[in-house]
Design an enzyme around this catalytic site. Structure first.
Site, mmCIF file in Angstrom:
data_model
loop_
_atom_site.group_PDB
_atom_site.id
_atom_site.type_symbol
_atom_site.label_atom_id
_atom_site.label_comp_id
_atom_site.label_asym_id
_atom_site.label_seq_id
_atom_site.Cartn_x
_atom_site.Cartn_y
_atom_site.Cartn_z
ATOM 1 C CG ASP A 104 -32.450 29.120 -0.063
ATOM 2 O OD1 ASP A 104 -32.958 30.247 -0.095
ATOM 3 O OD2 ASP A 104 -32.397 28.431 0.966
ATOM 4 C CG ASP A 105 -31.164 33.464 -0.566
ATOM 5 O OD1 ASP A 105 -32.396 33.412 -0.481
ATOM 6 O OD2 ASP A 105 -30.426 33.686 0.401
ATOM 7 C CB CYS A 161 -36.465 31.140 1.835
ATOM 8 S SG CYS A 161 -35.897 31.461 3.510
ATOM 9 N NE ARG A 187 -37.428 27.757 0.847
ATOM 10 C CZ ARG A 187 -36.546 27.076 0.127
ATOM 11 N NH1 ARG A 187 -36.678 25.770 -0.023
ATOM 12 N NH2 ARG A 187 -35.510 27.679 -0.408
ATOM 13 C CE LYS A 191 -34.590 27.482 3.274
ATOM 14 N NZ LYS A 191 -33.956 28.764 2.915
ATOM 15 C CG HIS A 249 -36.643 27.743 6.465
ATOM 16 N ND1 HIS A 249 -36.306 28.947 5.871
ATOM 17 C CD2 HIS A 249 -36.436 27.922 7.795
ATOM 18 C CE1 HIS A 249 -35.902 29.804 6.787
ATOM 19 N NE2 HIS A 249 -35.975 29.201 7.964
ATOM 20 C CG HIS A 270 -29.587 30.548 2.256
ATOM 21 N ND1 HIS A 270 -28.810 30.918 3.325
ATOM 22 C CD2 HIS A 270 -30.804 31.100 2.463
ATOM 23 C CE1 HIS A 270 -29.515 31.667 4.147
ATOM 24 N NE2 HIS A 270 -30.737 31.793 3.652
ATOM 25 C CG ASP A 282 -35.887 30.877 -2.027
ATOM 26 O OD1 ASP A 282 -35.074 31.533 -2.696
ATOM 27 O OD2 ASP A 282 -35.625 30.456 -0.878
ATOM 28 C CG ASN A 283 -35.577 34.755 -1.765
ATOM 29 O OD1 ASN A 283 -35.967 34.007 -0.870
ATOM 30 N ND2 ASN A 283 -34.283 34.987 -1.957
ATOM 31 C CE LYS A 290 -33.341 35.888 1.960
ATOM 32 N NZ LYS A 290 -32.372 34.874 2.455
#
Length: 778
Positions: free
Chosen positions: A45-46, A83, A87, A140, A142, A235, A345-346, A410
């Protein structure tokens, strides 16, 4: 009739859901033979393009390197700018807006903002399950609307109802790694008053993933599994274990300019980019600026380096846990026949601003017009950074290093926001030829990844879901490219959009904007790059090729209409416009001791940007302990009794305010409510300029006052309301050190929350969907 077929969400503590299946299961004889590969997606994540060693990083990631050495590295793989859209696209094969996620999960009602995977879009988990796989998820999710995460909500958008047999993790986009605010096992929240001292979420996710895999293989050794391992790391808030942080002490003292330069040198050395590629200079766009490291004071450099030590430690810990997973697969004889995808994810995020933050939550104001003297951060104790007492994020200069060699972060449609690492490994099914580099330079997009995994595993995508024909996917399986790096890219065009930032890739050309909120969405914003020779997007060709800009801009608009991108939003207003269904959450609620912590969004509807009252009803004889707690170390408040005193602690994004008063007499609470019973009332009054004052009375007599203090806005308080205990990350750390979660053992009958009038600056409105659809494109 089996209980799951009757539609029950809960049965004996285990949750089941049967999606309608329209595709025959994987042949039983192939499952029994062990021929069908296991499939694992490890999603960070991130995490930026250059944060792991196969992509130039100095961070110690030997297990990721092991995958890259045996498998394939993609250098031109793109994701969504944020994110939830990534996903949704990965799991469904749809473009993000078609999948309902123009942005992170919330509740607006526009077609691209439904914040719910469509009913006629089967996830890859559902397809794997229909093919006879065990489907497992940790981490996660989300992908559920805010209003559907509470304990009474319809769970049709939760992981088990979208194809997973098992789930352990968080429904939300972020949480504390030491004291998660709300964990879900399968379909039910876990009630955890206190976490063990050595608890760490990344480790716990791996523990649960390993237990799930062992359970499947012990029960039916030939049954393949699909594991979706969606890390909360890295994240914000950034947190890591002390021993991992210590490993990186001093490594970042030379600063982000040095780190970025060294990472780029290794990227060129390793062939990720051709000689002659230019590394993008420091970002200078408004709000994204990165200053030279040497221009900082000694104190700033010391503080800022500590942030990056924590970030590196968190990435390192992910790699350690990947090693645990790989080692277990090898011990079970499963590794060679397991497809593993490792990605992000990014891109790395600039959410920490130019100086980083102690209070991650105070940075998210969703466009609120805050007063000029708003203080969104507090003094930082450098020794606490990365531990459970701080909810920090690093300065955006480290995101500049994270996204080497690209521009921006991001949330942006330049490469720094969307170009991320992807490693694919399958020793048995995709062995590397001797002497081959394993580099794959073809363009690929996040909606392609899930379809590629189905393709490689020879699992057909479901053609129906719940009796409805499945939507046609946008994703294109690129398994052929993995096996033959000489093939041309299979995807030749892709649109992207986030909060008005837009881009279109067509072949070797990229049309892109850096949109500033409030400006018209016009063709004047477009920039044009030849990314085959200028992957870092430095040489703008728009002025030289105006006809090409117009042609590609029209192609972007056409793709946007096809993918339900409109209306465009650039100021957070689309997220402030709320559906009428939320109004039911704004009425008074009574919570009894023993109730699980009220979910974060449900709790905030009672308190956010409004006046409200808390009424605690107690017996005359009452023990010490917490009456009510709402929030955590990122911000919140707790009302408690200690040593015969009524106490209120207010955590103003890390700045503590404490007031107390004695409870005199043998029966201090007896009187106003009834014989032997009394009431404590805490009135929170919303004031101008996002401030609040608090008045606490006992049986009608005011005994405590506090404020004005800053209101807790956006996602704070993050941990929801607990009655009779302070669960998870505590509001007041000093109180936690004295009494831990400090449960009130007896005397507390109930706590009522009574929402009052909203403050004038509360921007939430009932959405006017038809009206706002008219705002499309000038």
């Amino acid at each position: 009739m089996p209980h799951e077929a009757r539609g029950y969400e809960h049965f004996g503590g285990v949750v089941n859901e049967l999606a309608s299946q329209s595709t025959p299961s994987w042949p039983a004889e192939r499952r029994a033979s062990g021929d069908a590969p296991n499939v694992i997606v490890v999603l960070l994540d991130d995490m930026g393009f250059s944060d792991i060693s196969p992509y130039g990083s100095e961070i110690d990631t030997p297990n990721v390197a092991r995958l890259a050495d045996e498998g394939y590295r993609f250098t031109n793989y793109h994701s969504s700018p944020v994110c939830s859209p990534a996903r949704a696209a990965l799991l469904t094969g749809l473009n993000p807006h078609r999948a309902g996620f123009a942005t992170v999960a919330g509740d607006p009602g526009y077609p691209g903002y439904t914040m719910q995977i469509p009913d006629d879009a089967p996830t890859i988990a559902e397809s794997f399950r229909a093919a006879g796989y065990a489907t497992l998820m940790v981490g996660k999710w989300h992908l559920t609307r805010d209003s559907l995460m509470n304990d009474a909500a319809d769970r049709s958008s939760w992981p088990l109802q979208r194809g997973f047999d098992r789930f352990y993790g968080s429904m939300e986009g972020l949480t504390s790694l030491f004291q998660p605010h709300r964990l879900i096992r399968d379909n039910s929240p876990l009630v955890i008053d206190e976490f063990p001292e050595d608890y760490h979420l990344t480790d716990a996710l791996t523990d649960n993933a390993l237990a799930m895999i062992k359970g499947v293989k012990a029960s039916e050794n030939g049954k393949p599994f699909f594991l979706y391992f969606a890390h909360q790391a890295v994240h914000g808030p950034l947190q890591a274990k002390p021993e991992d942080i210590e490993k990186y002490r001093g490594m970042y003292d030379d600063g982000w300019d040095h780190v970025r330069g060294e990472r780029f040198r290794r990227q060129i050395r390793d062939g990720l980019f051709p000689e002659g590629t230019r590394c993008a200079p420091r970002n200078t766009e408004p709000g994204c600026e990165v200053v030279p490291w040497d221009s900082l004071s000694d104190e700033q450099r010391t503080l800022f380096a500590r942030y990056m030590e924590v970030y590196a430690a968190s990435v390192d810990n992910v790699d350690q846990n990947l090693g645990r997973l790989i080692d277990q697969l090898k011990a079970m004889g499963e590794y060679d026949n397991t497809i593993i995808a490792f990605t992000s994810d990014n891109g790395g995020t600039g959410e920490g601003g130019p100086e980083g933050t102690r209070s991650y939550f105070s940075q998210f104001t969703l466009g609120a017009r805050l007063p000029a003297d708003w203080v969104s951060d507090v003094e930082r104790d450098i020794d606490l950074i990365g531990g459970p007492r701080t909810f920090v994020h690093y300065p955006q200069g480290w995101a500049y290093a994270s996204n080497t060699p690209f521009r921006l972060y991001k949330g942006h449609t330049y490469a720094g926001g969307v170009r991320v690492p992807l490693i694919l490994s399958w020793p048995k099914g995709m062995p590397r030829a001797e002497g081959e580099s394993g580099l794959r330079r073809q363009y690929a997009y996040v909606s392609d990844l899930g379809q590629t995994l189905l393709e490689l595993a020879n699992v057909p995508r479901l053609t129906e879901r719940h009796g409805r024909p499945a939507q046609e996917v946008d994703g294109i399986g690129f398994g052929a490219l993995v096996r033959d790096g000489s093939l041309p890219a299979l995807r030749t065009e892709q649109y992207t959009e986030f909060v008005g930032n837009r881009s279109l890739v067509r072949g070797n050309e990229k049309l892109v904007t850096e949109h500033l909120p409030g400006r018209p969405f016009s063709d004047d914003e477009w920039r044009l790059y030849d990314i085959s020779i200028d992957p870092t997007e430095l040489n703008d060709l728009a002025a030289e090729r105006p006809e090409r800009v117009r042609e590609l801009a029209e192609a972007w608009r056409a793709a946007a209409w096809r993918n339900t991108v409109f209306p465009l939003g650039d100021d957070g207003s689309l997220m402030r416009q709320r559906p009428a269904s939320e109004l039911r959450f704004e009425t008074a609620v009574t919570i009894f001791p023993g109730t699980p912590t009220l979910e974060r969004f449900r709790s905030n509807k009672l308190t956010k940007l409004r006046s409200f009252e808390i009424i605690a009803r107690l017996d005359a004889a009452v023990d010490d302990g917490v009456i009510v707690a709402h929030g955590d170390q990122g911000g919140g408040y707790v009302l408690f009794i200690e040593n015969g005193r009524l106490c209120l602690s207010y955590n103003e994004y890390g700045r503590m305010h404490r007031v107390s008063a004695p409870l005199d007499g043998p029966a201090p609470l007896e009187g106003s409510v009834g014989a032997g019973e009394g009431a404590i009332r805490a009135a929170f009054t919303a004031l101008p300029d996002f401030a609040v004052s608090v008045s606490v009375s006992v049986d009608g007599t005011e005994v405590l006052t506090l404020g004005p203090v800053a209101q807790l806005i956006s996602m704070a308080p993050f941990t929801g309301i607990s009655v009779g205990v302070d669960r998870g990350s505590p509001v007041d750390w000093e109180l936690f050190e004295r009494h831990r979660s400090f449960p009130m053992r007896s005397g507390l009958r109930s706590v009522e929350f009574v929402p009052g009038p909203k403050a004038p600056y509360n921007g939430e409105l009932i959405a006017q969907i038809e009206r706002d659809m008219e705002r499309t494109y000038e």
